[in-house]
Design an enzyme around this catalytic site. Structure first.
Site, mmCIF file in Angstrom:
data_model
loop_
_atom_site.group_PDB
_atom_site.id
_atom_site.type_symbol
_atom_site.label_atom_id
_atom_site.label_comp_id
_atom_site.label_asym_id
_atom_site.label_seq_id
_atom_site.Cartn_x
_atom_site.Cartn_y
_atom_site.Cartn_z
ATOM 1 N N GLY A 145 -4.826 -2.235 5.156
ATOM 2 C CA GLY A 145 -4.064 -3.388 4.675
ATOM 3 C C GLY A 145 -4.725 -4.717 5.011
ATOM 4 O O GLY A 145 -4.839 -5.603 4.177
ATOM 5 N N ARG A 146 -5.190 -4.861 6.253
ATOM 6 C CA ARG A 146 -5.739 -6.161 6.673
ATOM 7 C C ARG A 146 -7.134 -6.421 6.125
ATOM 8 O O ARG A 146 -7.705 -7.492 6.347
ATOM 9 C CB ARG A 146 -5.712 -6.261 8.201
ATOM 10 C CG ARG A 146 -6.338 -5.091 8.940
ATOM 11 C CD ARG A 146 -5.925 -5.113 10.409
ATOM 12 N NE ARG A 146 -6.404 -3.965 11.172
ATOM 13 C CZ ARG A 146 -5.748 -2.811 11.266
ATOM 14 N NH1 ARG A 146 -4.624 -2.628 10.590
ATOM 15 N NH2 ARG A 146 -6.225 -1.825 12.005
ATOM 16 N N LYS B 5 0.844 -1.202 0.000
ATOM 17 C CA LYS B 5 0.000 0.000 0.000
ATOM 18 C C LYS B 5 0.876 1.247 0.000
ATOM 19 O O LYS B 5 0.660 2.177 -0.760
ATOM 20 C CB LYS B 5 -0.921 -0.035 1.221
ATOM 21 C CG LYS B 5 -1.878 1.118 1.307
ATOM 22 C CD LYS B 5 -2.813 0.953 2.493
ATOM 23 C CE LYS B 5 -3.663 2.208 2.677
ATOM 24 N NZ LYS B 5 -4.535 2.119 3.840
ATOM 25 N N GLU C 225 10.659 -4.579 4.341
ATOM 26 C CA GLU C 225 10.741 -6.005 4.001
ATOM 27 C C GLU C 225 10.376 -6.216 2.536
ATOM 28 O O GLU C 225 11.051 -6.953 1.794
ATOM 29 C CB GLU C 225 9.785 -6.835 4.875
ATOM 30 C CG GLU C 225 10.084 -6.820 6.354
ATOM 31 C CD GLU C 225 9.457 -5.637 7.093
ATOM 32 O OE1 GLU C 225 9.076 -4.642 6.445
ATOM 33 O OE2 GLU C 225 9.374 -5.692 8.329
ATOM 34 N N HIS D 257 -5.069 -33.314 18.010
ATOM 35 C CA HIS D 257 -3.913 -34.099 18.464
ATOM 36 C C HIS D 257 -2.787 -33.205 18.963
ATOM 37 O O HIS D 257 -1.681 -33.686 19.208
ATOM 38 C CB HIS D 257 -3.419 -35.004 17.328
ATOM 39 C CG HIS D 257 -4.445 -36.022 16.934
ATOM 40 N ND1 HIS D 257 -4.526 -37.258 17.515
ATOM 41 C CD2 HIS D 257 -5.469 -35.959 16.044
ATOM 42 C CE1 HIS D 257 -5.538 -37.933 16.987
ATOM 43 N NE2 HIS D 257 -6.132 -37.154 16.099
ATOM 44 N N GLU E 57 -4.531 -6.680 15.169
ATOM 45 C CA GLU E 57 -4.040 -5.363 14.736
ATOM 46 C C GLU E 57 -5.173 -4.340 14.883
ATOM 47 O O GLU E 57 -4.938 -3.170 15.167
ATOM 48 C CB GLU E 57 -3.532 -5.424 13.287
ATOM 49 C CG GLU E 57 -2.586 -4.299 12.916
ATOM 50 C CD GLU E 57 -1.848 -4.538 11.598
ATOM 51 O OE1 GLU E 57 -0.768 -5.156 11.628
ATOM 52 O OE2 GLU E 57 -2.348 -4.107 10.539
ATOM 53 N N LYS F 107 8.555 -0.776 12.662
ATOM 54 C CA LYS F 107 9.303 -0.504 11.429
ATOM 55 C C LYS F 107 10.416 0.520 11.697
ATOM 56 O O LYS F 107 11.527 0.400 11.209
ATOM 57 C CB LYS F 107 8.367 0.034 10.344
ATOM 58 C CG LYS F 107 7.311 -0.962 9.868
ATOM 59 C CD LYS F 107 6.433 -0.364 8.775
ATOM 60 C CE LYS F 107 5.373 -1.341 8.295
ATOM 61 N NZ LYS F 107 4.475 -0.814 7.269
HETATM 62 O O1 F6P Z 1 2.638 -4.295 9.646
HETATM 63 C C1 F6P Z 1 2.077 -3.023 9.598
HETATM 64 C C2 F6P Z 1 1.458 -2.806 8.289
HETATM 65 O O2 F6P Z 1 1.251 -1.450 8.203
HETATM 66 C C3 F6P Z 1 0.151 -3.583 8.070
HETATM 67 O O3 F6P Z 1 -0.939 -2.942 8.562
HETATM 68 C C4 F6P Z 1 0.171 -3.707 6.589
HETATM 69 O O4 F6P Z 1 -0.755 -4.675 6.173
HETATM 70 C C5 F6P Z 1 1.600 -4.087 6.348
HETATM 71 O O5 F6P Z 1 2.325 -3.248 7.249
HETATM 72 C C6 F6P Z 1 2.109 -3.900 4.955
HETATM 73 O O6 F6P Z 1 2.096 -2.565 4.553
HETATM 74 P P1 F6P Z 1 2.242 -2.151 3.051
HETATM 75 O O7 F6P Z 1 1.122 -2.798 2.275
HETATM 76 O O8 F6P Z 1 2.180 -0.676 3.011
HETATM 77 O O9 F6P Z 1 3.569 -2.668 2.558
#
Ligand code: F6P
Length: 540
Positions: A269-270, A209, A215, A386, A355, A505
């Site tokens: 995002g979620r 987003k 990452e 199990h 979250e 982050k």
């Molecule tokens: O982990 C925090 C967060 O902001 C989540 O809410 C989001 O889904 C994820 O990082 C990834 O963010 P982006 O889509 O901006 O890379």
């Protein structure tokens, strides 16, 4: 806008507190003995869904107070604000419109900052449809003129968990494209995935987003490097797709505008798998199935928006969870789907629920004096039986469980489905009724018999769904989204920001600088000790 209403100051909360004093020692087994029709009274049927919630520590009186709580915190108004584009994500000054992503009716415009979002959503859906069909049908070709065979989705959090869960969940609906997900910054894993792929026929989706998540950018750089060894620089863009709310950043990264798909500020995002973030889903199961997923979610949206609270599956699930969280003090909830394909479902729910509702301040910024966000965890049944079910049956902690099962299997050559479902029903029954002490052979003494006894009275919900299809999976995910929303409304918190995770982050970036410069700055003594230990002992 959401009002700020302290749930503990409502009349319903006071009644619930008094009522809890009577309920806390009541055994569910007695409730079933006293009311022979209990099993028929506490359930809701909607479309392909049946929710049986009779195996909970409630009576009709409990339910009436919980429903009253919903009224008193103005849940109805909050739901309307959600659907109509109210800026209910106040801390980020945004509307929250994942429901608009699956609204095909275009019945009435939803305006955000002067734009009818339904139009931009439909426009993007059409672009997704054309692109997906072209890739799946082998008309959109790679730089070597070959059809794509593999899709790599690079993203993290909401840009990974939801799509991955659905792609896995709908394995039976998959086409020939093989889809892979890379989220963690773990090169060992990244290269284990890439080394099996042919770069010449691999399509890479960079999903972020913000397009700044460390990452994702790091992984994207590595994957582009890997592509570049085979694909000429001038052709790289043919292998790259961007999904982002920051289109210019994706352009600057080298992705062609024609393969950049937007998402928007009003999609968290979620809650984004229904948007372009779901491109990996649409590519994996085809556009028509993707649309069914959205339409299933829309059905649940309609149910949530229009059904009276007592007949409303997400509302009732949320109220039960509040009852356990805030009155019984149960800390966690488990979700156990009886389908191997839903293996990733608990992980998706963890982000969605924790979250969203892991918040300790109310809507006026005051520290809360009551519990919010439940801890959610789970694993697929039968396997989970199990592993951790022993604690459910005989542990000292009570864990309310959502059992999710399907009446019909995908294949009609079923034999094992009956066994799967026998376990499903059997476990809910055992948790309710427990088991009297039994003697296993004449020799066994009374003490050992005692250990074979368990008390029961362990609550569970049973969600019985017709069959695992794109439509029902869409509805199931939407159900939990709405449950999460209702709980946030009741707890008087803001469910749509995530400042806690974002701080992570920042922290990582600072420490990274110290590691690179081999210079540990000021930390608490534990972190300083650990960093120095790491710097002294690492071999690279
Ligand atoms: O982990 C925090 C967060 O902001 C989540 O809410 C989001 O889904 C994820 O990082 C990834 O963010 P982006 O889509 O901006 O890379």
């Amino acid at each position: 806008m959401l009002q700020s209403i302290n749930p503990t100051s409502t009349a319903a909360w006071t009644k619930l507190r008094e009522h809890f004093e009577q309920m806390k020692s009541i055994q569910m087994q007695d409730l079933f003995r006293e009311d022979a029709s209990r099993g028929n009274s506490f359930n809701i049927q909607f479309d392909a869904f049946l929710l049986d919630y009779s195996k909970n520590k409630i009576t009709k009186e409990t339910l009436s107070y919980l429903l009253q709580l919903g009224e008193e915190v103005q849940l109805k108004q909050a739901i309307e604000a959600l659907y109509t584009g109210g800026k209910i994500n106040k801390t980020e000054n945004r509307a929250v419109l994942h429901t608009a992503l699956r609204d095909f009716t275009q019945a009435s415009p939803i305006m955000v900052e002067g734009v009818n979002v339904l139009e931009e959503i439909q426009e993007t859906r059409t672009r997704i449809e054309h692109f997906v069909k072209a890739v799946v049908e082998g008309r959109y070709l790679s730089s070597t003129g070959q059809p794509f065979t593999d899709v790599v989705n690079i993203g993290i959090g909401g840009s990974d968990l939801g799509p991955k869960m659905v792609v896995n969940g709908l394995e039976n609906y998959r086409n020939h494209l093989k889809t892979h997900f890379i989220s963690n910054v773990d090169d060992d894993y990244l290269y284990a995935v890439l080394n099996k792929l042919n770069p010449a026929t691999t399509l890479v989706l960079i999903v972020s987003k913000t397009f700044t998540t460390q990452e994702t950018v790091l992984n994207a750089d590595k994957v582009v490097q890997w592509l570049s060894a085979t694909v000429e620089q001038k052709d790289l863009a043919k292998h790259l797709v961007g999904v982002t709310a920051e289109v210019e950043r994706a352009v600057a990264y080298g992705i062609d505008r024609s393969t950049i798909f937007p998402m928007w500020d009003y999609i968290g995002g979620r809650f984004s798998l229904w948007s372009s973030v779901g491109l990996s889903i649409a590519l994996s199961i085809g556009y028509a199935n993707f649309e069914q997923l959205l339409k299933g979610a829309h059905k649940m949206d309609q149910h949530f928006r229009t059904a009276p609270f007592q007949d409303n599956i997400p509302v009732v699930c949320a109220l039960l969870s509040v009852w356990y969280n805030n009155f019984y003090g149960y800390q966690t909830e488990a979700v156990v789907p009886y389908s191997q394909f839903l293996e990733k479902f608990p992980a998706h729910l963890q982000q969605m629920i924790m979250e969203s509702n892991g918040k300790d301040k109310n809507r006026t910024g005051e520290q809360l004096s009551y519990e919010t966000g439940t801890l959610i965890w789970g694993e697929v049944g039968v396997s989970a039986q199990h592993a951790f079910f022993q604690l459910f049956h005989q542990g000292t902690k009570v864990v309310p469980v959502d059992f999710i099962g399907f009446v019909n299997p995908f294949s009609d050559q079923d034999t094992n489905h009956t066994i799967l479902m026998s376990n499903f029903f059997g476990q809910t029954e055992a948790l309710l009724n427990g088991k009297a002490a039994t003697r296993e052979g004449e020799e066994e003494d009374a003490l050992i018999q005692n250990f074979r006894e368990f008390a029961g009275n362990k609550p569970s919900n049973t969600l019985l769904i017709d069959k695992l299809t794109p439509e029902t999976l869409g509805a199931l995910v939407a159900l939990y989204e709405h449950k999460t929303f209702v709980q946030g409304v009741i707890w008087n918190i803001y469910s749509f920001d995530q400042f806690g995770v974002e701080y992570g982050k920042v922290l990582a970036k600072n420490i990274q600088r110290e590691i690179i410069s081999n210079n540990v700055l000021k930390h608490d003594s534990s972190t300083a000790f650990l960093l120095n230990y790491y710097l002294t002992n690492r071999s690279i």
